[in-house]
Design an enzyme around this catalytic site. Structure first.
Site, PDB file in Angstrom:
ATOM      1  N   ASN A 174       0.765  -1.432  -0.077  1.00  0.00           N
ATOM      2  CA  ASN A 174       0.052  -0.144  -0.018  1.00  0.00           C
ATOM      3  C   ASN A 174       0.931   1.228  -0.205  1.00  0.00           C
ATOM      4  O   ASN A 174       1.970   1.256   1.015  1.00  0.00           O
ATOM      5  CB  ASN A 174      -0.891   0.018   1.149  1.00  0.00           C
ATOM      6  N   TYR A 196      -7.126  -3.946   8.071  1.00  0.00           N
ATOM      7  CA  TYR A 196      -6.806  -3.756   6.819  1.00  0.00           C
ATOM      8  C   TYR A 196      -6.819  -2.112   6.384  1.00  0.00           C
ATOM      9  O   TYR A 196      -7.766  -1.549   6.441  1.00  0.00           O
ATOM     10  CB  TYR A 196      -8.377  -4.320   5.840  1.00  0.00           C
ATOM     11  N   THR A 197      -5.890  -1.675   6.433  1.00  0.00           N
ATOM     12  CA  THR A 197      -5.616  -0.048   6.525  1.00  0.00           C
ATOM     13  C   THR A 197      -6.222   0.400   5.248  1.00  0.00           C
ATOM     14  O   THR A 197      -6.762   1.695   5.499  1.00  0.00           O
ATOM     15  CB  THR A 197      -4.292   0.180   6.567  1.00  0.00           C
ATOM     16  N   CYS A 198      -6.520  -0.097   4.081  1.00  0.00           N
ATOM     17  CA  CYS A 198      -7.026   0.644   2.995  1.00  0.00           C
ATOM     18  C   CYS A 198      -8.638   0.909   3.324  1.00  0.00           C
ATOM     19  O   CYS A 198      -8.944   1.668   2.887  1.00  0.00           O
ATOM     20  CB  CYS A 198      -7.154  -0.530   1.787  1.00  0.00           C
ATOM     21  N   TYR A 199      -9.227   0.137   4.168  1.00  0.00           N
ATOM     22  CA  TYR A 199     -10.505   0.250   4.345  1.00  0.00           C
ATOM     23  C   TYR A 199     -10.908   0.778   5.874  1.00  0.00           C
ATOM     24  O   TYR A 199     -12.011   0.741   6.238  1.00  0.00           O
ATOM     25  CB  TYR A 199     -11.175  -1.055   4.317  1.00  0.00           C
TER      26      TYR A 199
END
Length: 994
Positions: A684, A955-958
């Site tokens: 990411n 889940y850092t993206c979300y």
């Protein structure tokens, strides 16, 4: 002097050797004073008078054991300057010095100057309020205002300090008057304005409604009013022709209309026809008049003998006061106050002497005379005095208005909506003389347009916007904007200074006037991009610049200047900016890059990100086109700026990759991979920036110096062997902004100032090094010249471990009281500019290889910092409120595991909570525009085996957290804290290192 009324014999010190003569049958006392009284005023508990030599005296009035009111002895009010006039409220005494200073006399007879008032020409007191008129025609009020007598509106019932009455600023006033709870102002043209208590009709407006702002008394228009006097609840006005109008309370017959009825409108005292009145004076409930034949008439309340008729009655018509007749004595003036009356007399010889000294026509063409005086040759001392006169005249719309009135044949008294009453040929001739004299024109050009009118026009625009159709206000706004922009720089400076001195609420209202006008215009389709619209923006920009110079807390928030425009408008503006000069005239961007001060942060970020996305697509298309033209290859599916790094050497690998990258590749989408054990995994982008920036600003990188607390970094002053690293550091910062990622960048605001071309200041030094900053501030402001001498310092300093001479041309130059400012500026300049010039320029070059400089300059330094670094998030209660739940945890009430989780979370330290934020989102801070939007989700984690053996996942993206179904709170706490501590190296030392 003759005195009659309440305790009329006592109080005044008589001429040496003279005795108090018995009163006449009518109750009049003849007082042999031995001096001339030029002013006298009486209230409920005090009487004050003024001698012709400028000395003021006070006589207290007390209640005797028998219940009657008696006067004490006169007492001298000691003050360094001579006094011009006196005025009494019920229990207060106000003096006006000949220098124009207002003095409030306390109970110990000590006059206290009112610091906020200067150059005052008149002062008048009501029962519990005061009104002052300055030499430049401005009105100030203070005291109690519950009935509107201050004229400041309903929201300000009282004030101890003088407040400017803006509504009369442009009116050329010659007198102010006050009574019990009413106030009056009189213009040169005879216009009368009233405000305050009106329960008996004493304002003359035809009703009994109080007024909280000055209101024209239309019934007195064209009556040539020259003087106003007020009682407790009645008012009298005098005309130039000698007529007297009265109105208000008629309870005691004090109006003189042969009735005891209240009059709501001004009514001529018919019983005085045939006698030309020259002076009027109102007491509490009675009225005195003096005619040109030197006869005194009185009417109204006579309970205390204040009418001089010998009977305690209330005649409702004017009756003559039977004064002792002496062929050598002539009544010169009359005074009335409370329940007292006075008549001052002088000899016939004195009157004739005074008459012979009066000019035949001192008023005619006085302005023309002043112009001649100003344009004549004179010495420097006289010129200095005349400069003050010029500034006073041309900086006041009131003074300028009064100076060019048509006074011949009393034409100015005919002023009406159809006739301006101005002598325009006189004004034209005077200005022609002025422009031929350069130094006078330079002085008068500051305010020749009547600059205060521009402040008043803001008020007018505000009213029109609220009560009229939008097009009416737009037309006026365009005209005012054009006039303002035609003013000289000096005039704009004056207007700016005046505007910045207004209350912040008034400043905000004026800003809102121009914002509303622009919002109406810019909301139309299609958007008008004319010079008239640009003028409105320039006025708003001018106000923004003025506000920028104001110190806290008077300074308005910069957000108050922002226009709320939709994204469609900014999209069109951006498209015009992209087209640049190739497009036709009058279609350049209206706001973008020209007026960033009216854009809020969200709009700036929208335009910047919009341009970044377009640039990425454009860069990809360009490279694909070049490949196809040169190699005839088929079009690739994805074209990316790929960076491969190893987990143990993220910074080293990144710098090596950037060293061999064409800057044009920075514009295409970024993709980062980790190369581990022959396998490559996607990373990411925000995790990559997290890792690389924590490494680059660490002490191990050796790239930066740090402040004493190790919380902020700065560029080193010593020559760096690898200057290219700072170029790549700038590229990384640009890439983060370009790719919408926040980063760990613990630098002072000075970094962002320098990127935007703003000069760092002492405040930046105080942020970076509070100890050094405080020392410099003390040198600049705290120490006296003698104390600076004792410090025995010179211009040599040690910065970043290096001895530096701040003045190389004058080594070891001593620090003195005269060069302290130079020393502080040189110190700050060396720290933030001179010592880092080389490495910073490389950093800046790298940054702008990625980001478009024109669009970066949309941001203010603080905004750019917040966009790049984000904002601290510590509203943990709100986080709990907005968190969503999925899977087994989506229950009502909260699932037991979720309840357990929040109990564990509440027990975490502040540093651990911030570590948790990074664990879930990938950021230690929250993007500035997402602070209010930020939320997370928690769902149950699917595991193979006992849940207690597993750690939470994120889940850092979300911004999602997977939480196992732990059996106890203790196990959950252990697993969570272990996960946080092993998440990133930085959190092992959270809060102690950069």
């Amino acid at each position: 002097m003759f005195s009659w009324g309440e305790d009329s014999q006592r109080g005044f010190r008589l001429k040496d050797g003279s005795d108090t003569a018995p009163p006449t049958a009518e109750g009049l006392n003849h007082l042999q004073l031995g001096y001339h009284i030029t002013a006298l005023s009486a209230g409920r508990t005090v009487l004050a008078f003024l001698k012709s030599n400028g000395n003021a005296f006070i006589i207290p009035i007390r209640e005797s054991p028998a219940g009657s009111r008696v006067r004490g002895k006169q007492e001298f009010v000691k003050f360094k300057d001579k006094i011009k006039t006196v005025s009494c409220g019920d229990d207060t005494v106000t003096l006006l010095s000949k220098r124009g200073q207002v003095l409030c006399v306390d109970s110990k007879l000590v006059p206290r100057p009112m610091q906020m008032l200067c150059a005052v020409s008149q002062v008048a007191c009501g029962s519990h309020h005061s009104v002052a008129l300055t030499k430049d025609g401005q009105v100030y009020t203070w005291g109690q205002g519950s009935r509107g007598q201050l004229g400041l509106g309903e929201r300000q019932p009282s004030t101890k300090s003088p407040q400017h009455l803006n509504s009369l600023s442009a009116v050329p006033l010659v007198q102010v008057a006050a009574g019990g709870g009413q106030s009056f102002a009189l213009s040169v043209s005879g216009a009368v304005f009233s405000w305050g208590s009106n329960h008996c009709g004493q304002l003359g407006l035809g009703d009994t409604t109080d007024r909280h702002t000055p209101t024209p008394v239309h019934c007195l228009n064209l009556k040539k009013t020259t003087h106003i006097s007020c009682g407790k609840a009645h008012t009298a006005t005098l005309t130039k022709d000698g007529g007297v109008f009265t109105f208000g309370s008629g309870e005691y017959g004090q109006l003189g209309h042969n009735s005891f009825r209240d009059e709501l409108r001004p009514r001529l005292v018919a019983e005085l026809w045939g006698a030309k009145v020259t002076k009027i004076a109102c007491g509490r409930h009675h009225t005195l008049v003096l005619t040109d034949s030197k006869r005194v008439y009185s009417f109204g309340c006579g309970e205390q003998g204040q009418l001089g008729h010998g009977e305690e009655r209330h005649p409702s018509v004017p009756l003559p006061v039977q004064l002792p007749q002496d062929t050598n004595d002539v009544i010169k003036n009359i005074f009335a106050g409370g329940n007292c009356s006075f008549a001052v007399y002088t000899s016939n010889e004195d009157v004739q002497g005074e008459a012979n000294t009066v000019g035949v026509n001192t008023v005619t063409h006085c302005f023309d005379h002043m112009i001649d005086k100003w344009t004549a040759e004179c010495d420097s001392k006289t010129w200095k005095q005349m400069k003050q006169e010029i500034h006073r005249m041309f900086s006041s719309a009131s003074c300028l208005n009064a100076s060019v009135l048509e006074k011949s044949k009393d034409e100015h008294f005919q002023t009406s909506p159809k006739y301006c009453g101005l002598n325009l040929p006189l004004a034209q001739l005077a200005f022609q003389k002025l422009v031929t004299k350069d130094n006078v024109f330079a002085e008068h050009s500051v305010g020749v347009e009547g600059l205060r009118i521009f402040l008043i026009l803001n008020e007018l625009l505000h009213v029109i916007q609220n009560h009229k159709p939008p097009l009416q206000s737009i037309k006026l706004a365009k005209a005012i904007a054009a006039a303002i922009l035609n003013l000289s720089a000096g005039s704009l400076q004056v207007i700016g200074d005046w505007w910045s001195s207004l209350p912040s609420s008034t400043m905000s209202k004026h800003v809102e006037v121009w914002k509303q006008a622009l919002s109406v215009i810019l909301s139309n389709e299609p958007v008008h991009r004319s010079s008239e619209v640009k003028n409105l923006l320039l006025v708003l920009q001018f106000m923004y610049n003025v506000n920028h110079r104001i110190a806290e807390p008077q300074k308005m928030p910069e957000s108050e200047f922002c226009l709320l425009m939709n994204k469609t408008f900014y999209l069109e503006d951006w498209q015009l900016w992209r087209l640049g000069s190739s497009y036709k005239k009058n279609t350049e961007p209206l706001i973008l890059c020209s007026f960033p001060s009216v854009m809020d942060l969200e709009s700036k970020k929208f335009v910047f990100d919009l341009n970044a996305q377009f640039t990425q697509r454009h860069a990809v298309a360009r490279i694909i086109g070049e490949i196809q033209r040169e190699f005839r290859f088929p079009m690739p599916q994805d074209l990316l700026f790929e960076v491969e790094v190893r987990r143990g050497s993220v910074l080293k690998d990144t710098f090596e990759h950037l060293a061999f990258t064409n800057p044009s590749d920075y514009k295409i989408p970024l993709m980062v991979y980790y190369d581990e054990n022959l396998s490559i995994s996607y990373v990411n982008v925000k995790d990559f920036f997290y890792e690389v920036f924590h490494e680059v600003v660490s002490a191990e990188s050796g790239m930066f110096m740090y402040n004493d607390s190790k919380t902020l970094a700065w560029f080193p002053s010593k020559a760096a062997p690898e200057v290219q690293r700072y170029l790549h550091f700038g590229v990384l910062c640009g890439l983060a902004l370009y790719n919408q990622c926040i980063i760990h960048l613990p630098f002072p605001l000075a970094l962002f100032k320098k990127l935007l071309g703003v000069k760092p200041s002492l405040g930046d030094m105080m942020e970076f090094s509070p100890c050094v900053g405080e020392c410099l501030k003390n040198i600049l402001e705290g120490y006296t010249d003698d104390e600076i001498e004792i410090l025995d310092m010179d211009f040599s300093i040690n910065w970043d471990g290096t001895n530096v001479d701040l003045d190389p041309h004058n080594p070891e130059k001593p620090l003195t009281g005269q060069n302290r400012k130079e020393y502080v500026e040189a110190y700050v300049n060396h720290a933030f500019n001179t010592s880092v010039e080389g490495v910073f320029q490389e950093f800046k070059r790298g940054f702008f290889q990625v980001c478009d400089q024109d669009l970066v300059k949309l941001f203010r330094p603080r905004e750019l910092q917040e966009v790049l670094v984000g904002k601290d998030f510590n509203d943990w209660a709100r986080l709990k409120q907005v968190t969503g739940y999925e899977g087994k945890y989506n229950t009502t009430p909260l699932h037991p595991t979720i309840q357990m989780f929040w109990e564990v979370f509440d027990d975490l330290t502040e540093d651990q909570k911030k570590a948790f934020l990074c664990f879930v989102t990938g950021f230690e801070r929250v993007p500035i525009l997402d602070v209010e939007k930020f939320k997370m989700k928690i769902r149950d984690q699917q595991v193979q085996g006992p849940p207690d053996q597993f750690y939470p996942k994120a889940y850092t993206c979300y911004s999602e957290l997977e939480l196992p179904l732990y059996s106890t709170k203790e196990i959950m706490q252990t697993r969570l804290t272990e996960a946080l501590s092993s998440n990133k190296i930085i959190f092992k030392e959270a809060g102690t290192e950069l």
